[in-house]
Design a protein around this motif. Structure first.
Motif, short mmCIF file in Angstrom:
data_model
loop_
_atom_site.label_atom_id
_atom_site.label_comp_id
_atom_site.label_asym_id
_atom_site.label_seq_id
_atom_site.Cartn_x
_atom_site.Cartn_y
_atom_site.Cartn_z
N LEU A 30 9.99 -86.02 6.62
CA LEU A 30 9.56 -84.56 6.48
C LEU A 30 8.99 -83.82 7.91
O LEU A 30 9.26 -82.80 8.46
N GLN A 31 7.75 -84.57 8.27
CA GLN A 31 7.23 -84.00 9.44
C GLN A 31 7.96 -84.21 10.76
O GLN A 31 8.00 -83.36 11.54
N ALA A 32 8.72 -85.28 10.86
CA ALA A 32 9.52 -85.41 12.01
C ALA A 32 10.76 -84.20 12.10
O ALA A 32 11.22 -83.94 13.10
N ALA A 33 10.90 -83.75 10.81
CA ALA A 33 12.00 -82.72 11.05
C ALA A 33 11.22 -81.37 10.94
O ALA A 33 11.97 -80.34 10.72
N GLY A 34 10.06 -81.25 11.02
CA GLY A 34 9.24 -80.05 11.36
C GLY A 34 8.90 -79.40 10.00
O GLY A 34 8.82 -78.21 9.91
N LYS A 35 8.95 -79.97 8.96
CA LYS A 35 8.76 -79.53 7.45
C LYS A 35 7.18 -79.35 7.19
O LYS A 35 6.51 -80.41 7.50
N GLN A 36 6.94 -78.82 6.26
CA GLN A 36 5.44 -78.69 5.83
C GLN A 36 5.32 -79.71 4.78
O GLN A 36 6.02 -79.73 3.41
N SER A 37 4.85 -80.85 4.84
CA SER A 37 4.15 -82.07 4.14
C SER A 37 2.84 -82.46 4.06
O SER A 37 2.41 -82.51 5.03
N GLU A 38 2.35 -82.72 2.71
CA GLU A 38 1.03 -83.28 2.80
C GLU A 38 1.34 -84.47 1.98
O GLU A 38 2.13 -84.57 0.84
N LEU A 39 0.50 -85.63 2.23
CA LEU A 39 0.51 -86.84 1.66
C LEU A 39 -1.05 -87.21 1.01
O LEU A 39 -2.08 -87.15 1.68
N HIS A 40 -0.94 -87.10 -0.37
CA HIS A 40 -2.53 -87.59 -1.05
C HIS A 40 -2.00 -88.90 -1.78
O HIS A 40 -1.28 -89.07 -2.63
N LEU A 41 -3.06 -89.89 -1.23
CA LEU A 41 -2.83 -91.20 -1.86
C LEU A 41 -4.14 -91.40 -2.47
O LEU A 41 -5.37 -91.05 -1.91
N THR A 42 -4.16 -92.26 -3.55
CA THR A 42 -5.31 -92.65 -4.25
C THR A 42 -5.46 -94.15 -4.21
O THR A 42 -4.53 -94.71 -3.95
N GLU A 43 -6.50 -94.42 -4.16
CA GLU A 43 -6.96 -95.92 -4.30
C GLU A 43 -6.06 -96.90 -5.25
O GLU A 43 -6.02 -98.19 -4.93
N ASP A 44 -6.44 -96.28 -6.53
CA ASP A 44 -5.87 -97.20 -7.56
C ASP A 44 -5.27 -96.08 -8.41
O ASP A 44 -5.11 -94.80 -8.15
N GLY A 45 -4.93 -96.47 -9.74
CA GLY A 45 -4.25 -95.58 -10.80
C GLY A 45 -2.93 -96.16 -11.08
O GLY A 45 -2.21 -95.57 -12.05
N ASP A 46 -2.41 -96.96 -10.19
CA ASP A 46 -1.09 -97.61 -10.65
C ASP A 46 0.03 -96.59 -10.59
O ASP A 46 0.08 -95.55 -9.86
N HIS A 47 1.19 -96.62 -11.66
CA HIS A 47 2.23 -95.69 -11.43
C HIS A 47 2.19 -94.60 -12.38
O HIS A 47 2.80 -93.70 -12.56
N TYR A 48 1.12 -94.73 -13.51
CA TYR A 48 1.19 -93.62 -14.65
C TYR A 48 0.12 -92.85 -14.98
O TYR A 48 -0.30 -92.30 -13.94
N SER A 49 -0.53 -92.83 -15.92
CA SER A 49 -1.35 -91.76 -16.32
C SER A 49 -2.62 -91.79 -15.39
O SER A 49 -3.05 -90.75 -15.41
N GLU A 50 -3.15 -92.95 -15.14
CA GLU A 50 -4.47 -92.86 -14.15
C GLU A 50 -4.26 -92.37 -13.00
O GLU A 50 -5.03 -91.79 -12.30
N MET A 51 -3.06 -92.57 -12.36
CA MET A 51 -2.82 -92.02 -11.11
C MET A 51 -2.85 -90.55 -11.23
O MET A 51 -3.16 -89.69 -10.52
N LEU A 52 -1.65 -90.13 -12.57
CA LEU A 52 -1.56 -88.53 -12.55
C LEU A 52 -2.78 -88.05 -13.10
O LEU A 52 -3.18 -86.69 -12.62
N ASP A 53 -3.82 -88.48 -13.61
CA ASP A 53 -5.37 -87.83 -14.02
C ASP A 53 -5.92 -87.56 -12.68
O ASP A 53 -6.68 -86.35 -12.42
N GLN A 54 -5.86 -88.29 -11.57
CA GLN A 54 -6.39 -88.08 -10.23
C GLN A 54 -5.56 -87.13 -9.37
O GLN A 54 -6.12 -86.19 -8.75
N CYS A 55 -4.39 -87.05 -9.50
CA CYS A 55 -3.45 -86.29 -8.72
C CYS A 55 -3.28 -84.85 -9.27
O CYS A 55 -2.95 -83.89 -8.54
N ILE A 56 -3.24 -84.46 -10.56
CA ILE A 56 -2.72 -83.11 -11.00
C ILE A 56 -3.85 -82.28 -10.64
O ILE A 56 -3.17 -81.05 -10.45
N PRO A 57 -5.23 -82.42 -10.89
CA PRO A 57 -6.10 -81.67 -10.37
C PRO A 57 -5.62 -81.03 -8.51
O PRO A 57 -5.82 -79.82 -8.15
N VAL A 58 -5.39 -82.04 -7.77
CA VAL A 58 -5.11 -82.08 -6.49
C VAL A 58 -3.78 -81.02 -6.30
O VAL A 58 -4.06 -80.12 -5.59
N ALA A 59 -2.75 -81.19 -7.17
CA ALA A 59 -1.57 -80.67 -7.05
C ALA A 59 -1.73 -79.04 -7.59
O ALA A 59 -1.05 -78.27 -6.89
#
Length: 361
Positions: free
Chosen positions: A320-349
């Motif tokens: 996306l960045q190479a194509a000149g698009k607006q993109s942000e990447l937010h990574l969490t250290e843990d949380g795996d694939h499911y609810s624990e990750m979502l709990d950390q990411c939903i407020p950011v979103a």
């Protein structure tokens, strides 16, 4: 003249003279040994040939399907007629959040089955946050269904707990289905075929956005977002690449390289009954159309994701960045694939979307 006496009867052959034991005829045991060796040798040869065929077939199965001419073309969503527009109807109180309401909307008469035409079946739940809403006063989220194998659609049900944080933040929610849910299909092939006909669910999402614009006057049409987790995240990225009416896309732990996700041997098995599957896997993959993205993107992923590798989001961000698009990447250290990750990411979103809303007032 008489012959000298030779010690044998007249007209008899001379005695056989030899040194050592007289020659023996082959025994019957030796004959059977050769027969057995021939049988086992032939069997071993057949086994080797069979193993060679299996090994050859195995390596052939690992090769991806050949790419056809339409694989990297965008979907032609406009080629599918829009569904007849239902009414919003009357809402019911939402038990999970006092003051909020939920509406059940049916897309045409074909319920609990694979629709005969794309987008004319299935259901949708519309959730409105607490309060009275003046025209154009609230933002709206398309919540794409998750939990699919990326080759079939998905159904929905009255499970609204994951939507509560967005409702509390003032967003309306569209919880809807994709054509081709295995729940409604008689077999996997039927589900896959319906999902392909609905252009990976883009027809369903197009209809939902049409509904928002035509039947939900309380929504600000400039503040329509799409969110999705896992396969739902894959879809909202694809939607942002094909529809210009979104203010932003939030993809949680999305699979962005679908051909790499689906084993080649499985795709080849499906290709026997559905010839389009090879091209479809490429065409429905978000990274195929990254340069077509029409809105800002937030990618959220846990570094320890055991289902979808974090590299999918990292690579999509780079594209996306190479194509000149607006993109942000937010990574969490843990949380795996499911609810624990979502709990950390939903407020950011939510904060990210509110920032986009300030830019579209």
């Amino acid at each position: 003249m008489s012959q000298p006496y030779s010690g044998q009867a007249p007209n008899q052959p001379p005695p056989y003279r030899h040194y050592g034991a007289p020659p023996q005829r082959p025994s019957s045991n030796l004959t059977w040994l050769w027969v057995l060796l021939g049988v086992f040798g032939s069997g071993a040869l057949l086994i080797l040939l069979a193993c060679g065929g299996i090994i050859y077939s195995f390596f052939q199965a690992l090769k991806p399907l050949p790419e056809g001419p339409t694989a990297r073309e965008p979907f032609q969503v406009a080629s599918i007629p829009a569904a007849p527009m239902p009414e919003l109807g009357d809402g019911e109180p939402l038990e999970e959040l006092p003051g909020a309401k939920v509406y059940e909307v049916l897309w045409g008469p074909e319920q609990d089955s694979v629709p005969s035409k794309p987008g004319i079946g299935g259901k949708m739940y519309v959730l409105l946050p607490p309060g009275d809403h003046a025209p154009g006063s609230i933002p709206c989220l398309l919540a794409a269904p998750a939990g699919t194998n990326l080759m079939t659609g998905a159904n929905t049900g009255p499970y609204f707990e994951p939507h509560i944080p967005y409702l509390e933040a003032g967003f309306a929610i569209m919880d809807y289905e994709f054509d081709g849910s295995p729940k409604y299909a008689t077999n996997e092939n039927e589900a896959t075929r319906a999902f392909i006909e609905a252009q990976a669910g883009l027809v369903n999402s197009r209809n939902v956005i049409d509904f928002i614009q035509q039947k939900m006057p309380m929504v600000n049409s400039k503040q329509i977002f799409a969110i999705g987790h896992s396969s739902g995240g894959s879809h909202v990225l694809l939607l942002g690449e094909h529809d210009t009416r979104l203010a932003g896309v939030v993809a949680y732990a999305a699979c962005c390289d679908i051909p790499n996700r689906i084993p080649a041997f499985l795709a080849k098995m499906l290709s026997h009954s559905e010839k389009r599957i090879g091209d479809f896997l490429i065409q429905s993959s978000p990274n195929t159309h990254a340069a077509r993205m029409n809105c800002p993107v937030l990618l959220c992923h846990a570094k320890d994701d055991s289902n979808v590798p974090v590299s999918d989001s990292e690579e999509m961000h780079k594209l996306l960045q190479a194509a000149g698009k607006q993109s942000e990447l937010h990574l969490t250290e843990d949380g795996d694939h499911y609810s624990e990750m979502l709990d950390q990411c939903i407020p950011v979103a939510i904060e990210w979307m509110k920032k986009r809303m300030n830019e579209t007032k």
